[in-house]
Design a protein around this motif. Sequence first.
Motif, mmCIF file in Angstrom:
data_model
loop_
_atom_site.group_PDB
_atom_site.id
_atom_site.type_symbol
_atom_site.label_atom_id
_atom_site.label_comp_id
_atom_site.label_asym_id
_atom_site.label_seq_id
_atom_site.Cartn_x
_atom_site.Cartn_y
_atom_site.Cartn_z
ATOM 1 N N ARG A 81 18.340 -27.759 -10.344
ATOM 2 C CA ARG A 81 19.522 -26.917 -10.483
ATOM 3 C C ARG A 81 20.721 -27.426 -9.671
ATOM 4 N NH1 ARG A 81 21.193 -23.217 -14.133
ATOM 5 N NH2 ARG A 81 19.081 -22.359 -14.204
ATOM 6 N N PHE B 112 22.498 -29.969 -11.679
ATOM 7 C CA PHE B 112 23.186 -29.321 -12.803
ATOM 8 C C PHE B 112 24.527 -28.754 -12.351
ATOM 9 C CE2 PHE B 112 24.052 -25.196 -14.882
ATOM 10 C CZ PHE B 112 24.357 -25.647 -16.156
ATOM 11 N N ASP C 105 22.717 -22.060 -18.273
ATOM 12 C CA ASP C 105 22.073 -23.367 -18.398
ATOM 13 C C ASP C 105 22.888 -24.364 -19.214
ATOM 14 O OD1 ASP C 105 19.876 -22.454 -16.935
ATOM 15 O OD2 ASP C 105 18.892 -21.677 -18.726
ATOM 16 N N ARG C 106 24.157 -24.052 -19.462
ATOM 17 C CA ARG C 106 25.006 -24.986 -20.199
ATOM 18 C C ARG C 106 26.464 -24.780 -19.807
ATOM 19 N NH1 ARG C 106 25.631 -25.754 -26.722
ATOM 20 N NH2 ARG C 106 26.128 -23.538 -26.599
ATOM 21 N N VAL D 255 27.004 -30.366 -19.913
ATOM 22 C CA VAL D 255 25.786 -30.656 -19.172
ATOM 23 C C VAL D 255 24.861 -29.475 -19.357
ATOM 24 C CG1 VAL D 255 26.751 -29.737 -17.012
ATOM 25 C CG2 VAL D 255 24.834 -31.338 -16.927
ATOM 26 N N GLU D 256 23.574 -29.745 -19.550
ATOM 27 C CA GLU D 256 22.585 -28.710 -19.848
ATOM 28 C C GLU D 256 21.429 -28.789 -18.861
ATOM 29 O OE1 GLU D 256 23.188 -28.631 -24.709
ATOM 30 O OE2 GLU D 256 21.640 -29.917 -23.832
ATOM 31 N N TYR D 257 20.893 -27.628 -18.529
ATOM 32 C CA TYR D 257 19.705 -27.556 -17.670
ATOM 33 C C TYR D 257 18.566 -26.957 -18.474
ATOM 34 C CZ TYR D 257 16.471 -26.117 -14.002
ATOM 35 O OH TYR D 257 15.348 -25.925 -13.229
ATOM 36 N N VAL E 187 18.023 -32.141 -16.261
ATOM 37 C CA VAL E 187 19.461 -31.998 -16.439
ATOM 38 C C VAL E 187 19.900 -33.056 -17.443
ATOM 39 C CG1 VAL E 187 21.717 -31.989 -15.328
ATOM 40 C CG2 VAL E 187 19.711 -31.173 -14.071
#
Length: 364
Positions: free
Chosen positions: A232, A235, A293-294, A315-317, A324
């Motif tokens: 995280r 991210f 998450d994005r 960027v996405e988690y 990531v």
Amino acid sequence: MDVEIPEAIAADLTQRWNEPHRRHHDQRHLDEVLEALEILRDEGLAFAQRPVVLAAWFHDAVYKPLSSSNEQDSADLARRLLVDDPDRDEIARLVELTTAHDPAADDANGIALSDADFAVLGSAPERYDEYAANVREEFRRVPGRVFRRKRAELLTEFLGREHIFMSPQARERWEAPARENIAREIAALRGSEDDGNPSRASFTYAGVGATLTTPPSGYHAFTHRRRIGSGRPLFERAAEHVLTFGMQKDIGIFRAASTSTAHEGTELSIRLGVGPLGITAPCRVVYVLDEPDRRGFAYGTLPGHPESGEELFAVEYDPADDGVYGLVSAFSRPAAWYARMGGPVTRLLQAWFARRYLAALPRS
């Protein structure tokens, strides 16, 4: 209304109506529909209470804001859970009817459910404004410009109907305030379009916001996605980098932006080409992604850009693998003569730029 619902089914539906992604289509909306049915019954509207009440419970029991099959999926759920119920087929039919809210003149059950579902339109102005804000929140992934246009079109269609409500009871109680509320919201939506500089240039392509959905026909589309690390904290760092135009700055094409962080409507310029052959290309941010998450933004081309289209940087988690991922997605076609002459070379350059963008992201 005094209609018995099997305990297991009631528990299942209650959980669905209280899902965290719901803002308008939630338990409060269900309660208001049931209350509206009671009002219509008490004011003399005749309908079969059991199937209509159960249909109210099942309508939008399956709800995803960007899905076009919520009503059908909810009707299918009713068929599965009520397999031995004598009213199953009527309940499912009524749920499907809420797709268009256009019951036949002799469809008493359909009229009751449709009018009750629309009752919020005729609520007090404060409640209507809350409802409208909640609808926008449910569709927060849709770019504001696109949402305002589509929402205004829908509401304008409502005002164009001879009657919004089908039953005399609903018309008497809700028709006039509903028209006032809808007209006020349309004015606010169109006012939002004009609050900025009405003379600023328009986007140069069809399908504004379509990097979130399906690119328009006639455009070359591509998506590049790459894992850049895990955790995280990475991210969050990468998201800040993206939203402050770090990808563009790191590869040397960023020139200027009207805000330091991407916001809907931010105007920016990028430099394409080398030396005297380079050109400054204007863009405007279409939407910003700000989800748990994005994160990221998309910009679209303005007059003077050699290409016509839109590009998303995000960027996405992924909690499943703690990964990531960087994402670049775009659709475009040549706008200037020299871009058209580039042919396949232009596409190769776009792929090269996409890889450079992703390489510019922070790593773990």
